[in-house]
Scaffold this motif. Structure first.
Motif, PDB file in Angstrom:
ATOM      1  N   VAL A  88       1.522   7.125   7.828  1.00 15.97           N
ATOM      2  CA  VAL A  88       2.501   6.156   7.323  1.00 15.97           C
ATOM      3  C   VAL A  88       3.611   5.959   8.351  1.00 15.97           C
ATOM      4  O   VAL A  88       4.160   6.926   8.880  1.00 15.97           O
ATOM      5  CB  VAL A  88       3.124   6.636   5.990  1.00 15.97           C
ATOM      6  CG1 VAL A  88       4.084   5.576   5.440  1.00 15.97           C
ATOM      7  CG2 VAL A  88       2.032   6.951   4.963  1.00 15.97           C
ATOM      8  N   TYR A  89       3.917   4.684   8.633  1.00 10.80           N
ATOM      9  CA  TYR A  89       5.073   4.370   9.467  1.00 10.80           C
ATOM     10  C   TYR A  89       5.872   3.258   8.795  1.00 10.80           C
ATOM     11  O   TYR A  89       5.373   2.588   7.882  1.00 10.80           O
ATOM     12  CB  TYR A  89       4.650   3.968  10.889  1.00 10.80           C
ATOM     13  CG  TYR A  89       3.946   2.631  10.992  1.00 10.80           C
ATOM     14  CD1 TYR A  89       4.658   1.460  11.239  1.00 10.80           C
ATOM     15  CD2 TYR A  89       2.563   2.539  10.863  1.00 10.80           C
ATOM     16  CE1 TYR A  89       4.016   0.223  11.341  1.00 10.80           C
ATOM     17  CE2 TYR A  89       1.905   1.315  10.966  1.00 10.80           C
ATOM     18  CZ  TYR A  89       2.641   0.170  11.210  1.00 10.80           C
ATOM     19  OH  TYR A  89       2.004  -1.043  11.303  1.00 10.80           O
ATOM     20  N   SER A  90       7.094   3.065   9.225  1.00  7.35           N
ATOM     21  CA  SER A  90       7.944   1.995   8.709  1.00  7.35           C
ATOM     22  C   SER A  90       7.900   0.824   9.682  1.00  7.35           C
ATOM     23  O   SER A  90       8.135   1.005  10.885  1.00  7.35           O
ATOM     24  CB  SER A  90       9.387   2.484   8.549  1.00  7.35           C
ATOM     25  OG  SER A  90      10.268   1.380   8.371  1.00  7.35           O
ATOM     26  N   ILE A  91       7.632  -0.370   9.173  1.00  8.44           N
ATOM     27  CA  ILE A  91       7.523  -1.527  10.066  1.00  8.44           C
ATOM     28  C   ILE A  91       8.865  -1.924  10.660  1.00  8.44           C
ATOM     29  O   ILE A  91       8.917  -2.711  11.613  1.00  8.44           O
ATOM     30  CB  ILE A  91       6.893  -2.737   9.351  1.00  8.44           C
ATOM     31  CG1 ILE A  91       7.860  -3.338   8.316  1.00  8.44           C
ATOM     32  CG2 ILE A  91       5.554  -2.386   8.741  1.00  8.44           C
ATOM     33  CD1 ILE A  91       7.481  -4.730   7.871  1.00  8.44           C
ATOM     34  N   LYS A 124       7.188  -0.690   3.900  1.00 10.77           N
ATOM     35  CA  LYS A 124       8.425  -1.481   3.861  1.00 10.77           C
ATOM     36  C   LYS A 124       8.182  -2.922   4.288  1.00 10.77           C
ATOM     37  O   LYS A 124       9.038  -3.562   4.920  1.00 10.77           O
ATOM     38  CB  LYS A 124       9.527  -0.813   4.694  1.00 10.77           C
ATOM     39  CG  LYS A 124       9.792   0.645   4.288  1.00 10.77           C
ATOM     40  CD  LYS A 124      10.996   1.234   4.975  1.00 10.77           C
ATOM     41  CE  LYS A 124      11.173   2.698   4.574  1.00 10.77           C
ATOM     42  NZ  LYS A 124      12.355   3.324   5.188  1.00 10.77           N
ATOM     43  N   ASN A 125       7.022  -3.451   3.932  1.00  8.76           N
ATOM     44  CA  ASN A 125       6.685  -4.817   4.308  1.00  8.76           C
ATOM     45  C   ASN A 125       7.584  -5.848   3.625  1.00  8.76           C
ATOM     46  O   ASN A 125       7.621  -7.010   4.038  1.00  8.76           O
ATOM     47  CB  ASN A 125       5.214  -5.104   3.983  1.00  8.76           C
ATOM     48  CG  ASN A 125       4.694  -6.326   4.690  1.00  8.76           C
ATOM     49  OD1 ASN A 125       5.026  -6.568   5.860  1.00  8.76           O
ATOM     50  ND2 ASN A 125       3.889  -7.120   4.011  1.00  8.76           N
ATOM     51  N   LYS A 150      -3.378  -1.265   6.631  1.00 11.34           N
ATOM     52  CA  LYS A 150      -2.807  -2.157   5.619  1.00 11.34           C
ATOM     53  C   LYS A 150      -1.285  -2.122   5.688  1.00 11.34           C
ATOM     54  O   LYS A 150      -0.692  -1.058   5.864  1.00 11.34           O
ATOM     55  CB  LYS A 150      -3.264  -1.750   4.220  1.00 11.34           C
ATOM     56  CG  LYS A 150      -2.960  -2.806   3.146  1.00 11.34           C
ATOM     57  CD  LYS A 150      -3.566  -2.418   1.822  1.00 11.34           C
ATOM     58  CE  LYS A 150      -3.358  -3.492   0.758  1.00 11.34           C
ATOM     59  NZ  LYS A 150      -4.121  -4.714   1.054  1.00 11.34           N
ATOM     60  N   LEU A 151      -0.680  -3.306   5.552  1.00 10.46           N
ATOM     61  CA  LEU A 151       0.757  -3.396   5.351  1.00 10.46           C
ATOM     62  C   LEU A 151       1.037  -3.323   3.858  1.00 10.46           C
ATOM     63  O   LEU A 151       0.359  -3.985   3.069  1.00 10.46           O
ATOM     64  CB  LEU A 151       1.302  -4.714   5.906  1.00 10.46           C
ATOM     65  CG  LEU A 151       1.231  -4.916   7.421  1.00 10.46           C
ATOM     66  CD1 LEU A 151       1.814  -6.272   7.797  1.00 10.46           C
ATOM     67  CD2 LEU A 151       1.946  -3.806   8.171  1.00 10.46           C
ATOM     68  N   PHE A 161      -0.835  -0.496  -2.329  1.00 13.97           N
ATOM     69  CA  PHE A 161      -1.200   0.841  -1.868  1.00 13.97           C
ATOM     70  C   PHE A 161      -2.324   1.422  -2.726  1.00 13.97           C
ATOM     71  O   PHE A 161      -3.219   2.096  -2.208  1.00 13.97           O
ATOM     72  CB  PHE A 161       0.012   1.768  -1.896  1.00 13.97           C
ATOM     73  CG  PHE A 161      -0.269   3.152  -1.377  1.00 13.97           C
ATOM     74  CD1 PHE A 161      -0.641   3.343  -0.058  1.00 13.97           C
ATOM     75  CD2 PHE A 161      -0.181   4.260  -2.212  1.00 13.97           C
ATOM     76  CE1 PHE A 161      -0.916   4.619   0.429  1.00 13.97           C
ATOM     77  CE2 PHE A 161      -0.448   5.532  -1.737  1.00 13.97           C
ATOM     78  CZ  PHE A 161      -0.817   5.710  -0.411  1.00 13.97           C
ATOM     79  N   VAL A 162      -2.297   1.160  -4.019  1.00 13.68           N
ATOM     80  CA  VAL A 162      -3.381   1.620  -4.893  1.00 13.68           C
ATOM     81  C   VAL A 162      -4.711   1.030  -4.435  1.00 13.68           C
ATOM     82  O   VAL A 162      -5.729   1.728  -4.360  1.00 13.68           O
ATOM     83  CB  VAL A 162      -3.099   1.239  -6.363  1.00 13.68           C
ATOM     84  CG1 VAL A 162      -4.310   1.556  -7.236  1.00 13.68           C
ATOM     85  CG2 VAL A 162      -1.878   1.982  -6.882  1.00 13.68           C
ATOM     86  N   ASN A 163      -4.719  -0.255  -4.117  1.00 16.13           N
ATOM     87  CA  ASN A 163      -5.944  -0.895  -3.649  1.00 16.13           C
ATOM     88  C   ASN A 163      -6.421  -0.292  -2.330  1.00 16.13           C
ATOM     89  O   ASN A 163      -7.630  -0.170  -2.088  1.00 16.13           O
ATOM     90  CB  ASN A 163      -5.725  -2.400  -3.481  1.00 16.13           C
ATOM     91  CG  ASN A 163      -5.543  -3.108  -4.804  1.00 16.13           C
ATOM     92  OD1 ASN A 163      -5.995  -2.627  -5.843  1.00 16.13           O
ATOM     93  ND2 ASN A 163      -4.871  -4.250  -4.788  1.00 16.13           N
ATOM     94  N   PHE A 164      -5.464   0.086  -1.481  1.00 16.10           N
ATOM     95  CA  PHE A 164      -5.830   0.724  -0.210  1.00 16.10           C
ATOM     96  C   PHE A 164      -6.464   2.087  -0.463  1.00 16.10           C
ATOM     97  O   PHE A 164      -7.438   2.463   0.202  1.00 16.10           O
ATOM     98  CB  PHE A 164      -4.587   0.862   0.670  1.00 16.10           C
ATOM     99  CG  PHE A 164      -4.877   1.283   2.079  1.00 16.10           C
ATOM    100  CD1 PHE A 164      -5.669   0.496   2.904  1.00 16.10           C
ATOM    101  CD2 PHE A 164      -4.340   2.450   2.589  1.00 16.10           C
ATOM    102  CE1 PHE A 164      -5.931   0.871   4.216  1.00 16.10           C
ATOM    103  CE2 PHE A 164      -4.587   2.838   3.893  1.00 16.10           C
ATOM    104  CZ  PHE A 164      -5.381   2.051   4.718  1.00 16.10           C
TER     105      PHE A 164
END
Length: 203
Positions: A88-91, A124-125, A150-151, A161-164
């Motif tokens: 996980v990273y922050s955009i 944080k998209n 995924k963003l 995120f659930v779908n990812f």
């Protein structure tokens, strides 16, 4: 993965720099509320997320880890035996992307090799106007790593995120040789569960 005929448990670990929103992603995907004031995680803990596919229950144990450098040695202990790893990273913070590439990817490879299913999440998209990491940068690195990308936004789109998670679960099941239906009407339901008892102090 432990299992009986209709029950599977899978260890999923989220890793990345502090402040990227790992805790928030786990909270909102398991029925919790988003908070702007989530404190940094100081110990690794997990919450279970249930996904039902083809009348089988899959319990994803979502492990939250501390990103701060002083906790790295402890976090590394919890990385072992992970079957799905999500970076996980922050955009809006380039340093979290660079830290993911330079430290967390290396740590995963050194600790558990190439066995787990890998995913990369740009969180944080909802703040895309302040974007500091271009989407193509994330996609290109994911392709280089052999990971899904995924963003997402823990604040505005928890189902993203659930779908990812579902996509990564599908990849995991395919790798294990577990058949899942391919038709559009396959029996899939996403259940938002209440968090199970965990040992979280601050998150």
């Amino acid at each position: 993965m432990s299992d009986n005929e209709e029950h599977f448990e899978i260890k999923v670990i989220l890793v990345g720099e502090p402040g990227t929103g790992k805790t928030s992603l786990i909270n909102v995907s398991t029925g919790g509320n988003f908070s702007e004031n989530t404190e940094s995680t100081i110990e690794s803990t997990f919450i279970t997320k249930k996904i039902v596919k083809d009348d089988k229950e899959y319990f994803l144990n979502l492990w939250d880890t501390a990103g701060q450098e002083r906790y790295h040695s402890v976090t590394n202990l919890f990385i072992k035996n992970s079957e799905i790893v999500i970076f996980v990273y922050s955009i809006i913070e380039k340093q979290t992307f660079e830290g993911m590439k330079s430290y967390w990817v290396t740590t995963i490879k050194e600790t558990i090799g190439n066995e787990p299913i890998l995913g990369i999440v740009g969180n944080k998209n909802d703040l895309y106007i302040q974007e500091d990491v271009k989407e193509e940068e994330g996609k290109d690195f994911a392709n280089e790593l052999g990971a899904k990308f995924k963003l997402v936004s823990a604040k505005e789109d928890p189902l993203g995120f659930v779908n990812f998670l579902e996509e990564l679960l599908d990849d995991f099941l395919k790798k294990k040789g577990i058949d899942i239906k391919k038709d559009d009407n396959r029996n899939i339901s996403i259940n938002i569960d209440k968090p199970k008892k965990i040992k979280r102090k601050f998150c």
